[in-house]
Design a protein around this motif. Structure first.
Motif, PDB file in Angstrom:
ATOM      1  N   SER A   1      36.133   4.550 -28.049  1.00 26.91           N
ATOM      2  CA  SER A   1      35.949   3.032 -28.668  1.00 26.91           C
ATOM      3  C   SER A   1      37.215   2.399 -28.642  1.00 26.91           C
ATOM      4  CB  SER A   1      35.032   3.019 -29.908  1.00 26.91           C
ATOM      5  OG  SER A   1      33.739   3.421 -29.451  1.00 26.91           O
ATOM      6  N   SER A   2      38.324   3.085 -29.471  1.00 29.63           N
ATOM      7  CA  SER A   2      39.454   2.632 -29.512  1.00 29.63           C
ATOM      8  C   SER A   2      40.321   2.343 -28.284  1.00 29.63           C
ATOM      9  CB  SER A   2      40.236   3.328 -30.465  1.00 29.63           C
ATOM     10  OG  SER A   2      40.701   4.666 -30.020  1.00 29.63           O
ATOM     11  N   LEU A   3      39.956   3.326 -27.374  1.00 31.07           N
ATOM     12  CA  LEU A   3      40.366   3.232 -25.878  1.00 31.07           C
ATOM     13  C   LEU A   3      40.295   1.893 -25.362  1.00 31.07           C
ATOM     14  CD1 LEU A   3      42.253   4.871 -24.176  1.00 31.07           C
ATOM     15  CD2 LEU A   3      40.371   5.951 -23.051  1.00 31.07           C
ATOM     16  N   LEU A   4      39.295   1.561 -25.443  1.00 25.25           N
ATOM     17  CA  LEU A   4      38.440   0.327 -24.447  1.00 25.25           C
ATOM     18  C   LEU A   4      39.533  -0.847 -24.898  1.00 25.25           C
ATOM     19  CD1 LEU A   4      34.485   0.635 -25.246  1.00 25.25           C
ATOM     20  CD2 LEU A   4      35.830   0.419 -23.073  1.00 25.25           C
ATOM     21  N   THR A   5      39.886  -1.009 -26.235  1.00 21.49           N
ATOM     22  CA  THR A   5      40.883  -2.243 -26.558  1.00 21.49           C
ATOM     23  C   THR A   5      42.097  -1.995 -26.174  1.00 21.49           C
ATOM     24  OG1 THR A   5      41.587  -0.942 -28.576  1.00 21.49           O
ATOM     25  CG2 THR A   5      39.584  -2.335 -28.670  1.00 21.49           C
ATOM     26  N   GLN A   6      42.402  -0.609 -25.598  1.00 13.85           N
ATOM     27  CA  GLN A   6      43.866  -0.594 -24.878  1.00 13.85           C
ATOM     28  C   GLN A   6      44.305  -1.126 -23.609  1.00 13.85           C
ATOM     29  OE1 GLN A   6      46.338   0.535 -26.965  1.00 13.85           O
ATOM     30  NE2 GLN A   6      44.678   0.697 -28.500  1.00 13.85           N
ATOM     31  N   PRO A   7      45.229  -1.893 -23.397  1.00 11.63           N
ATOM     32  CA  PRO A   7      45.408  -2.207 -21.769  1.00 11.63           C
ATOM     33  C   PRO A   7      45.842  -1.308 -20.787  1.00 11.63           C
ATOM     34  CG  PRO A   7      47.349  -2.736 -23.304  1.00 11.63           C
ATOM     35  CD  PRO A   7      46.324  -2.317 -24.253  1.00 11.63           C
ATOM     36  N   TRP A   8      45.278  -1.424 -19.665  1.00 14.92           N
ATOM     37  CA  TRP A   8      45.940  -0.539 -18.673  1.00 14.92           C
ATOM     38  C   TRP A   8      47.539  -0.790 -18.380  1.00 14.92           C
ATOM     39  CZ3 TRP A   8      43.664   3.482 -16.583  1.00 14.92           C
ATOM     40  CH2 TRP A   8      42.158   3.492 -16.638  1.00 14.92           C
ATOM     41  N   ALA A   9      48.444   0.201 -18.175  1.00 15.09           N
ATOM     42  CA  ALA A   9      49.939  -0.004 -18.137  1.00 15.09           C
ATOM     43  C   ALA A   9      50.130   0.688 -16.943  1.00 15.09           C
ATOM     44  CB  ALA A   9      50.463   0.575 -19.234  1.00 15.09           C
ATOM     45  N   SER A  10      51.448   0.493 -16.108  1.00 14.37           N
ATOM     46  CA  SER A  10      51.960   1.124 -15.164  1.00 14.37           C
ATOM     47  C   SER A  10      52.826   1.901 -15.441  1.00 14.37           C
ATOM     48  CB  SER A  10      52.546  -0.083 -14.050  1.00 14.37           C
ATOM     49  OG  SER A  10      51.892  -0.945 -13.647  1.00 14.37           O
TER      50      SER A  10
ATOM     51  N   SER B   1      33.272   3.203 -14.843  1.00 16.39           N
ATOM     52  CA  SER B   1      32.645   1.712 -15.089  1.00 16.39           C
ATOM     53  C   SER B   1      32.865   1.038 -16.194  1.00 16.39           C
ATOM     54  CB  SER B   1      31.027   2.153 -15.097  1.00 16.39           C
ATOM     55  OG  SER B   1      30.498   0.815 -15.127  1.00 16.39           O
ATOM     56  N   ARG B   2      32.832   1.744 -17.367  1.00 19.61           N
ATOM     57  CA  ARG B   2      33.363   1.186 -18.624  1.00 19.61           C
ATOM     58  C   ARG B   2      34.678   0.756 -18.847  1.00 19.61           C
ATOM     59  NH1 ARG B   2      30.850   4.760 -21.477  1.00 19.61           N
ATOM     60  NH2 ARG B   2      32.252   6.151 -21.892  1.00 19.61           N
ATOM     61  N   HIS B   3      35.670   1.697 -18.409  1.00 25.70           N
ATOM     62  CA  HIS B   3      37.096   1.259 -18.672  1.00 25.70           C
ATOM     63  C   HIS B   3      37.705   0.499 -17.411  1.00 25.70           C
ATOM     64  CE1 HIS B   3      37.669   3.315 -22.557  1.00 25.70           C
ATOM     65  NE2 HIS B   3      36.698   4.126 -21.981  1.00 25.70           N
ATOM     66  N   LEU B   4      37.067   0.468 -16.441  1.00 27.12           N
ATOM     67  CA  LEU B   4      38.008  -0.043 -15.067  1.00 27.12           C
ATOM     68  C   LEU B   4      36.843  -1.079 -14.471  1.00 27.12           C
ATOM     69  CD1 LEU B   4      40.760   0.134 -13.639  1.00 27.12           C
ATOM     70  CD2 LEU B   4      39.535   1.906 -12.301  1.00 27.12           C
ATOM     71  N   VAL B   5      35.925  -0.456 -14.050  1.00 30.21           N
ATOM     72  CA  VAL B   5      34.893  -1.500 -13.032  1.00 30.21           C
ATOM     73  C   VAL B   5      34.457  -2.461 -13.709  1.00 30.21           C
ATOM     74  CG1 VAL B   5      32.985  -1.474 -11.494  1.00 30.21           C
ATOM     75  CG2 VAL B   5      34.161   0.407 -11.493  1.00 30.21           C
ATOM     76  N   ARG B   6      33.708  -2.567 -14.889  1.00 27.57           N
ATOM     77  CA  ARG B   6      33.239  -3.465 -15.801  1.00 27.57           C
ATOM     78  C   ARG B   6      34.428  -4.886 -16.098  1.00 27.57           C
ATOM     79  NH1 ARG B   6      29.460  -0.448 -19.599  1.00 27.57           N
ATOM     80  NH2 ARG B   6      28.172   0.648 -18.415  1.00 27.57           N
ATOM     81  N   PRO B   7      35.316  -4.066 -16.902  1.00 27.84           N
ATOM     82  CA  PRO B   7      36.582  -5.098 -17.181  1.00 27.84           C
ATOM     83  C   PRO B   7      36.927  -5.969 -15.804  1.00 27.84           C
ATOM     84  CG  PRO B   7      36.998  -3.059 -18.096  1.00 27.84           C
ATOM     85  CD  PRO B   7      35.936  -2.682 -17.325  1.00 27.84           C
ATOM     86  N   LEU B   8      37.297  -5.283 -14.807  1.00 25.37           N
ATOM     87  CA  LEU B   8      37.677  -5.780 -13.573  1.00 25.37           C
ATOM     88  C   LEU B   8      36.787  -6.727 -12.862  1.00 25.37           C
ATOM     89  CD1 LEU B   8      39.437  -2.754 -11.521  1.00 25.37           C
ATOM     90  CD2 LEU B   8      40.614  -4.901 -12.467  1.00 25.37           C
ATOM     91  N   MET B   9      35.754  -6.674 -12.861  1.00 18.35           N
ATOM     92  CA  MET B   9      34.420  -7.501 -12.734  1.00 18.35           C
ATOM     93  C   MET B   9      34.355  -8.813 -13.447  1.00 18.35           C
ATOM     94  SD  MET B   9      33.074  -6.556  -9.880  1.00 18.35           S
ATOM     95  CE  MET B   9      31.973  -7.658  -9.471  1.00 18.35           C
ATOM     96  N   ARG B  10      34.675  -8.520 -14.797  1.00 20.32           N
ATOM     97  CA  ARG B  10      34.592  -9.637 -15.683  1.00 20.32           C
ATOM     98  C   ARG B  10      35.891 -10.563 -15.552  1.00 20.32           C
ATOM     99  NH1 ARG B  10      32.360  -5.938 -19.684  1.00 20.32           N
ATOM    100  NH2 ARG B  10      34.443  -5.356 -20.303  1.00 20.32           N
ATOM    101  N   MET B  11      36.823  -9.901 -15.083  1.00 19.21           N
ATOM    102  CA  MET B  11      38.027 -10.594 -14.811  1.00 19.21           C
ATOM    103  C   MET B  11      38.078 -11.268 -13.750  1.00 19.21           C
ATOM    104  SD  MET B  11      41.304 -11.299 -16.088  1.00 19.21           S
ATOM    105  CE  MET B  11      41.763 -10.297 -17.018  1.00 19.21           C
ATOM    106  N   SER B  12      37.590 -10.888 -12.725  1.00 20.95           N
ATOM    107  CA  SER B  12      37.200 -11.440 -11.334  1.00 20.95           C
ATOM    108  C   SER B  12      36.447 -12.475 -11.468  1.00 20.95           C
ATOM    109  CB  SER B  12      36.640 -10.266 -10.355  1.00 20.95           C
ATOM    110  OG  SER B  12      36.566 -11.078  -9.112  1.00 20.95           O
ATOM    111  N   LEU B  13      35.244 -12.625 -12.016  1.00 21.83           N
ATOM    112  CA  LEU B  13      34.587 -13.681 -12.272  1.00 21.83           C
ATOM    113  C   LEU B  13      35.027 -14.632 -13.145  1.00 21.83           C
ATOM    114  CD1 LEU B  13      31.212 -11.620 -12.895  1.00 21.83           C
ATOM    115  CD2 LEU B  13      31.465 -13.022 -11.101  1.00 21.83           C
ATOM    116  N   ALA B  14      35.763 -14.386 -14.063  1.00 22.07           N
ATOM    117  CA  ALA B  14      36.828 -15.323 -15.054  1.00 22.07           C
ATOM    118  C   ALA B  14      37.676 -16.127 -14.156  1.00 22.07           C
ATOM    119  CB  ALA B  14      37.382 -14.830 -16.060  1.00 22.07           C
TER     120      ALA B  14
END
Length: 198
Positions: free
Chosen positions: A3-12, A128-141
C-alpha cells in the motif's frame, strides 16, 4: 508495505550498464521493490525475518539488528531513486528467465556490506495496480488537458482575428504568431508518441 508502495513515484535508475525504472518502500517490517525495463516487471517483497537471514548469509562479519540492515538498504536505495546515488556504492544486475537479481556492494560500520535483491516476475494484478492503471489515468488526464488547451488556442486565434478586423495592430512585429493548426499539431504529436514508443 505494498500500500505504501502505491504512493511512491517511479524513478529512472541504472544497475551496472542496464537502465530501468524502479520504486521501493522500506519499513521496519521489511521492504518491497518493483523494477521494470518497460518490457518486463519484477518485484521482491521481503519481511524482517528474511532480511535477517539473508544478511547473515551475505555479511558474516557483520552483527547488527535487522532494523539496521533495513535502514542501510533504505539509505542506499532511496538516494538512487532520487537521482543522487552514493559514489561508494555499486549496483549490478543479472537476468534469467522470469527473474532479476540486483547485487549491491557498499559498507556498513567500516566493513563491506553486500546485498542481493532477488526479484521474480510481478503478477498481473500488481503490474496493473502499479503501472497500467496509473498510466491510463495519466493518459486520460493529459488527453483532457490537450483538448482544453486546443480549444483555448482556437478561441485565442478567433479573438486575435477579431482584433485585426477591428484595425488593431501589433506594436512589436516579433510577437506575431501563426494561427494554430489543430490537425497538424495532432499529427506531429502522434508522430512523437510513436517515436518514443520504439
Amino acid at each position: 508495505l505494498e500500500s505504501s508502495l502505491l504512493t511512491q513515484p517511479w524513478a529512472s535508475v541504472c544497475f551496472g550498464e542496464s537502465a530501468f525504472i524502479a520504486k521501493a518502500s522500506f519499513r521496519d517490517s521489511g521492504y518491497v521493490l518493483l523494477i521494470s525495463d518497460l518490457s518486463s516487471i519484477w518485484y521482491e517483497s521481503v519481511d524482517a525475518e528474511a532480511v535477517g537471514q539473508r544478511s547473515k548469509e551475505l555479511n558474516k562479519r557483520l552483527t547488527a539488528h535487522v532494523s539496521s540492515f533495513l535502514h542501510r538498504l533504505c539509505s542506499l536505495m532511496c538516494p538512487l531513486l532520487a537521482g543522487q546515488p552514493d559514489a561508494t556504492t555499486s549496483f549490478s544486475c543479472h537476468r534469467t528467465p522470469g527473474r532479476l537479481s540486483v547485487h549491491v556492494k557498499s559498507e556498513l560500520s567500516g566493513l563491506p556490506f553486500y546485498w542481493d535483491f532477488h526479484c521474480s516476475a510481478a503478477p498481473v494484478e500488481m503490474v496493473s495496480r502499479h503501472l497500467v492503471r496509473p498510466l491510463m489515468r495519466m493518459s486520460l488526464a493529459l488527453q483532457s488537458q490537450l483538448q482544453e488547451v486546443t480549444s483555448l488556442l482556437l478561441q485565442k486565434d478567433a479573438e486575435i482575428e477579431d482584433y485585426r478586423e477591428s484595425g488593431a495592430t501589433l506594436s512589436r512585429d516579433r510577437l506575431r504568431t501563426e494561427p494554430f493548426q489543430e490537425e497538424t499539431f495532432l499529427q506531429n504529436f502522434m508522430a512523437e508518441v510513436r517515436r518514443g514508443a520504439k
